[in-house]
Design an enzyme around this catalytic site. Structure first.
Site, PDB file in Angstrom:
ATOM      1  N   ASN A 156       0.801  -1.237   0.000  1.00  0.00           N
ATOM      2  CA  ASN A 156       0.000   0.000   0.000  1.00  0.00           C
ATOM      3  C   ASN A 156       0.831   1.282   0.000  1.00  0.00           C
ATOM      4  O   ASN A 156       0.464   2.260  -0.635  1.00  0.00           O
ATOM      5  CB  ASN A 156      -1.023  -0.016   1.145  1.00  0.00           C
ATOM      6  CG  ASN A 156      -0.390  -0.186   2.493  1.00  0.00           C
ATOM      7  OD1 ASN A 156       0.723  -0.684   2.619  1.00  0.00           O
ATOM      8  ND2 ASN A 156      -1.087   0.241   3.518  1.00  0.00           N
ATOM      9  N   GLY A 232       2.321  -5.769   7.320  1.00  0.00           N
ATOM     10  CA  GLY A 232       1.373  -6.467   6.452  1.00  0.00           C
ATOM     11  C   GLY A 232       0.158  -6.902   7.237  1.00  0.00           C
ATOM     12  O   GLY A 232      -0.205  -6.278   8.239  1.00  0.00           O
ATOM     13  N   SER A 233      -0.455  -7.974   6.770  1.00  0.00           N
ATOM     14  CA  SER A 233      -1.735  -8.389   7.347  1.00  0.00           C
ATOM     15  C   SER A 233      -1.546  -9.103   8.682  1.00  0.00           C
ATOM     16  O   SER A 233      -0.472  -9.629   8.972  1.00  0.00           O
ATOM     17  CB  SER A 233      -2.443  -9.325   6.367  1.00  0.00           C
ATOM     18  OG  SER A 233      -1.636 -10.465   6.166  1.00  0.00           O
ATOM     19  N   GLU A 235      -2.913 -11.908   9.556  1.00  0.00           N
ATOM     20  CA  GLU A 235      -2.745 -13.350   9.345  1.00  0.00           C
ATOM     21  C   GLU A 235      -1.268 -13.694   9.108  1.00  0.00           C
ATOM     22  O   GLU A 235      -0.708 -14.576   9.756  1.00  0.00           O
ATOM     23  CB  GLU A 235      -3.592 -13.713   8.130  1.00  0.00           C
ATOM     24  CG  GLU A 235      -3.733 -15.165   7.890  1.00  0.00           C
ATOM     25  CD  GLU A 235      -4.362 -15.410   6.509  1.00  0.00           C
ATOM     26  OE1 GLU A 235      -4.628 -14.452   5.760  1.00  0.00           O
ATOM     27  OE2 GLU A 235      -4.540 -16.600   6.208  1.00  0.00           O
ATOM     28  N   GLY A 237       1.235 -11.794   9.775  1.00  0.00           N
ATOM     29  CA  GLY A 237       1.985 -11.369  10.960  1.00  0.00           C
ATOM     30  C   GLY A 237       2.073 -12.483  11.999  1.00  0.00           C
ATOM     31  O   GLY A 237       3.113 -12.686  12.624  1.00  0.00           O
ATOM     32  N   CYS A 288      -3.373   1.221   6.567  1.00  0.00           N
ATOM     33  CA  CYS A 288      -3.568   0.511   7.837  1.00  0.00           C
ATOM     34  C   CYS A 288      -4.194   1.438   8.873  1.00  0.00           C
ATOM     35  O   CYS A 288      -4.945   1.036   9.722  1.00  0.00           O
ATOM     36  CB  CYS A 288      -2.236  -0.010   8.334  1.00  0.00           C
ATOM     37  SG  CYS A 288      -0.976   1.263   8.405  1.00  0.00           S
ATOM     38  N   GLU A 466       7.914   1.445  14.755  1.00  0.00           N
ATOM     39  CA  GLU A 466       8.822   1.916  13.710  1.00  0.00           C
ATOM     40  C   GLU A 466       9.010   3.409  13.931  1.00  0.00           C
ATOM     41  O   GLU A 466       8.276   4.037  14.685  1.00  0.00           O
ATOM     42  CB  GLU A 466       8.221   1.692  12.321  1.00  0.00           C
ATOM     43  CG  GLU A 466       7.854   0.251  12.010  1.00  0.00           C
ATOM     44  CD  GLU A 466       9.033  -0.574  11.513  1.00  0.00           C
ATOM     45  OE1 GLU A 466      10.173  -0.043  11.466  1.00  0.00           O
ATOM     46  OE2 GLU A 466       8.823  -1.750  11.192  1.00  0.00           O
TER      47      GLU A 466
HETATM   48  P1  NAD Z   1       0.339  -9.348   3.361  1.00  0.00           P
HETATM   49  O1  NAD Z   1       0.429  -9.744   4.788  1.00  0.00           O
HETATM   50  O2  NAD Z   1      -0.430 -10.204   2.440  1.00  0.00           O
HETATM   51  O3  NAD Z   1       1.817  -9.270   2.749  1.00  0.00           O
HETATM   52  C1  NAD Z   1       2.808  -8.454   3.308  1.00  0.00           C
HETATM   53  C2  NAD Z   1       4.169  -8.995   2.893  1.00  0.00           C
HETATM   54  O4  NAD Z   1       4.357 -10.275   3.475  1.00  0.00           O
HETATM   55  C3  NAD Z   1       4.318  -9.201   1.391  1.00  0.00           C
HETATM   56  O5  NAD Z   1       5.641  -8.838   1.025  1.00  0.00           O
HETATM   57  C4  NAD Z   1       4.093 -10.685   1.245  1.00  0.00           C
HETATM   58  O6  NAD Z   1       4.713 -11.229   0.095  1.00  0.00           O
HETATM   59  C5  NAD Z   1       4.753 -11.204   2.502  1.00  0.00           C
HETATM   60  N1  NAD Z   1       4.331 -12.534   2.944  1.00  0.00           N
HETATM   61  C6  NAD Z   1       3.145 -13.157   2.735  1.00  0.00           C
HETATM   62  N2  NAD Z   1       3.142 -14.384   3.310  1.00  0.00           N
HETATM   63  C7  NAD Z   1       4.361 -14.530   3.910  1.00  0.00           C
HETATM   64  C8  NAD Z   1       4.969 -15.563   4.681  1.00  0.00           C
HETATM   65  N3  NAD Z   1       4.321 -16.713   4.948  1.00  0.00           N
HETATM   66  N4  NAD Z   1       6.231 -15.369   5.128  1.00  0.00           N
HETATM   67  C9  NAD Z   1       6.894 -14.233   4.878  1.00  0.00           C
HETATM   68  N5  NAD Z   1       6.366 -13.205   4.145  1.00  0.00           N
HETATM   69  C10 NAD Z   1       5.105 -13.356   3.676  1.00  0.00           C
HETATM   70  O7  NAD Z   1      -0.157  -7.843   3.379  1.00  0.00           O
HETATM   71  P2  NAD Z   1      -0.504  -6.925   2.117  1.00  0.00           P
HETATM   72  O8  NAD Z   1      -1.775  -7.458   1.550  1.00  0.00           O
HETATM   73  O9  NAD Z   1       0.674  -6.760   1.227  1.00  0.00           O
HETATM   74  O10 NAD Z   1      -0.728  -5.503   2.824  1.00  0.00           O
HETATM   75  C11 NAD Z   1      -1.925  -5.156   3.397  1.00  0.00           C
HETATM   76  C12 NAD Z   1      -1.897  -5.352   4.892  1.00  0.00           C
HETATM   77  O11 NAD Z   1      -0.804  -4.647   5.468  1.00  0.00           O
HETATM   78  C13 NAD Z   1      -3.122  -4.797   5.571  1.00  0.00           C
HETATM   79  O12 NAD Z   1      -3.623  -5.704   6.522  1.00  0.00           O
HETATM   80  C14 NAD Z   1      -2.615  -3.541   6.263  1.00  0.00           C
HETATM   81  O13 NAD Z   1      -3.339  -3.152   7.380  1.00  0.00           O
HETATM   82  C15 NAD Z   1      -1.228  -3.929   6.609  1.00  0.00           C
HETATM   83  N6  NAD Z   1      -0.413  -2.718   6.817  1.00  0.00           N
HETATM   84  C16 NAD Z   1      -0.011  -2.365   8.083  1.00  0.00           C
HETATM   85  C17 NAD Z   1       0.727  -1.191   8.307  1.00  0.00           C
HETATM   86  C18 NAD Z   1       1.166  -0.764   9.683  1.00  0.00           C
HETATM   87  O14 NAD Z   1       2.093   0.029   9.784  1.00  0.00           O
HETATM   88  N7  NAD Z   1       0.558  -1.224  10.752  1.00  0.00           N
HETATM   89  C19 NAD Z   1       1.046  -0.390   7.227  1.00  0.00           C
HETATM   90  C20 NAD Z   1       0.611  -0.771   5.967  1.00  0.00           C
HETATM   91  C21 NAD Z   1      -0.108  -1.947   5.769  1.00  0.00           C
END
Ligand code: NAD
Length: 492
Positions: A156, A232-233, A235, A237, A288, A466
């Site tokens: 994002n 990231g997400s 799940e 995480g 997010c 962060e």
């Molecule tokens: P995602 O969790 O699908 O992917 C994030 C990253 O993780 C990608 O690079 C993906 O390839 C990698 N990934 C996926 N499975 C993995 C695994 N098993 N092991 C290691 N890496 C893996 O998230 P997304 O769809 O790219 O982003 C959207 C999500 O990110 C939303 O839930 C959003 O809230 C969150 N987000 C959080 C913040 C924050 O600062 N809190 C900021 C931006 C986005």
């Protein structure tokens, strides 16, 4: 650098572009048109291993981790300067790849410039302590870099969310392996190449592109991995924390959100309405920290919702690179379908769609991943659109009856990233700030963050933080040294 001209992107390992070991490639689509934008090499587990090995060698041999942080300060300032000079080109690339408007993308790039400057300023200030201890001893601590640090970023805010952890890790003297999201790797790949030009030694900043479960897990499972920073997400995480725990490496998790925006009747309603708009329709809602739940005092509920919906309906939606556009497309077809699923679910449960809610039937907006800004009223507090992160341009509205009721609704979520309050009553504002269960609070302002202030969530929104001074310290470990300085007893 012209963003559109260089359509082939490779991995970036050891200071150079390199193809993946299997030759696999992925075609990235422009989210505004779904036409091909670029072809990018896809890494395998073997490429992940190679990146980690290269990073470790660079960490051991390049002198980057050496005691004199001035070298890192200078290199990171040079990188900031070069990025600023190329800010328009980077912004165009980010906009074409992710979909956000050029204005938003330029803001992102300048945020990265400031992050680099801020962390550059800390690279030569990683000081230890002297600690009073018994006896003729000197006790002191050293701050040392961790080694090879792994960074996994979402799609994002591709460059911002990659560099907000990469920059402090570099400042602290580590060697970095970054895995950007598969959909949006282009700006990170360009950034690593720019780092090389700025004088960051080969192998200190590596980028591998590939599927999370394969490449991301290979990076985390590598014995050289000394920390992981994940955005990231929720799940994924959870999976990352299992892997980090198994390896006993420190981690930061920045996950999802379901931000409440609480509006009291005494607020500056015009400013509040505009800020609600930016807080949910910025980046097409793929934030997010989006203010995705509008909690509005019952006495102004309907009037305020109409005010917000009127502005929302007038937003100019279009390709991020088009002049004057205020909201771009969603990042992918899948994301668009996912968001529509939420809206349909709410509609079938009896929600009132105040504006938006349906995909564009024809024309360029139908071909791209566009959705109109959508406002849903009459939603149940326990419905999916109120509980779950939609990550799209959808605002859900709930009325409240007083301060306690507002806080009850605001905190009734598994998330805890950013909450906002709008009121002219200072006491109410500060009470809300204290009682909101979240990592960041905005009082009478749309969501904002700065490289020098912490960005953190609680509950399912994450662990650690962060940005800020602590972000550089996270990438160091403290070593304690005790010296016996006792002189031999003098005779006599
Ligand atoms: P995602 O969790 O699908 O992917 C994030 C990253 O993780 C990608 O690079 C993906 O390839 C990698 N990934 C996926 N499975 C993995 C695994 N098993 N092991 C290691 N890496 C893996 O998230 P997304 O769809 O790219 O982003 C959207 C999500 O990110 C939303 O839930 C959003 O809230 C969150 N987000 C959080 C913040 C924050 O600062 N809190 C900021 C931006 C986005």
């Amino acid at each position: 650098m012209s963003a559109g001209s260089a359509a082939n992107y490779e991995l970036y390992i050891g200071g150079k572009e390199t193809g993946g070991s299997t030759g696999a490639r992925r075609t990235l689509l422009n989210p505004a048109s779904n036409e091909p934008l670029a072809s990018v090499a896809v890494a395998s587990r073997e490429d992940a291993r190679r990146a980690m090995e290269t990073a470790q060698e660079a960490f051991d041999r390049s002198g980057w981790a050496g005691e004199d942080g001035a070298r890192r300060t200078k290199a990171l300032f040079r990188l900031a300067q070069k990025l600023e000079e190329q800010a328009d080109a980077f912004a165009e690339l980010e906009s074409l790849n992710q979909g956000k408007t050029l204005r938003e993308a330029k803001g992102d790039i300048l945020f990265v410039v400031r992050t680099l400057e801020y962390t550059a300023g800390l690279a030569d200030k990683l000081e230890g302590e002297t600690i009073p201890v018994p006896g003729p001893r000197l006790d002191y601590t050293l701050r040392e870099p961790l080694g090879v640090t792994v960074h996994i970023a979402p799609w994002n805010f591709p460059l911002v969310l990659a560099m907000r952890s990469v920059a402090p890790a570099l400042a602290a003297g580590n060697a970095v392996v970054l895995k950007p999201a598969t959909l949006t790797p282009l700006s990170a790949l360009r950034m690593a190449a720019l780092a090389q030009v700025a004088g960051i030694p080969d192998g200190i900043f590596n980028v591998v592109v590939g599927a999370g479960p394969e490449v991301g897990e290979a990076l985390l499972g590598d014995p050289r991995c000394r920390s992981v920073s994940f955005t990231g997400s929720v799940e994924v995480g959870h999976r990352i924390s299992e892997l980090a725990a198994a390896r006993r490496v420190p981690l930061t998790l920045e996950l999802g959100g379901k931000g409440p925006v609480i509006v009291f009747p005494d607020a500056d309603l015009e400013r509040a309405a505009k800020s609600v708009i930016w807080g949910i329709f910025g980046n097409a809602g793929q934030m997010c920290w989006a203010g995705s739940r509008l909690l509005v005092h019952r006495s102004l509920h309907l009037a305020f919702v109409e005010q917000v919906a009127r502005i929302a309906a007038k937003l100019k939606v279009g390709a991020g690179t088009e002049p004057g556009v205020e909201m771009g497309p969603l990042v992918s077809r899948e994301q668009k379908e996912r968001v529509l699923g939420y809206v349909e679910g709410a509609r079938s449960e009896g929600a009132r769609v105040v504006t938006g809610g349906a995909p564009y039937p024809e024309g360029p907006l139908a071909r791209g991943n566009f959705l109109p800004p959508t406002v849903l009223d009459g939603v149940a507090p326990d419905s999916r659109v109120v509980r779950e992160e939609i990550f799209g341009p959808v605002l859900s509205v709930l009325p409240f009856d007083g301060l306690d009721d507002a806080l009850r609704l605001a905190n009734a979520t598994e998330f805890g990233l950013l909450g906002s309050v709008w009121t002219r009553d200072l006491a109410v504002a500060h009470q809300v700030a204290r009682r909101l269960e979240c990592g960041m609070v905005m009082i009478n302002d749309p969501p904002a963050s700065f490289p020098q202030s912490p960005f953190a969530g609680v509950k399912e929104s994450g662990i650690g933080s962060e940005q800020g001074r602590a972000s550089v310290e996270f990438y160091t470990r403290r070593k304690n040294v005790v010296v016996n300085i006792g002189l031999p007893r003098t005779k006599g």
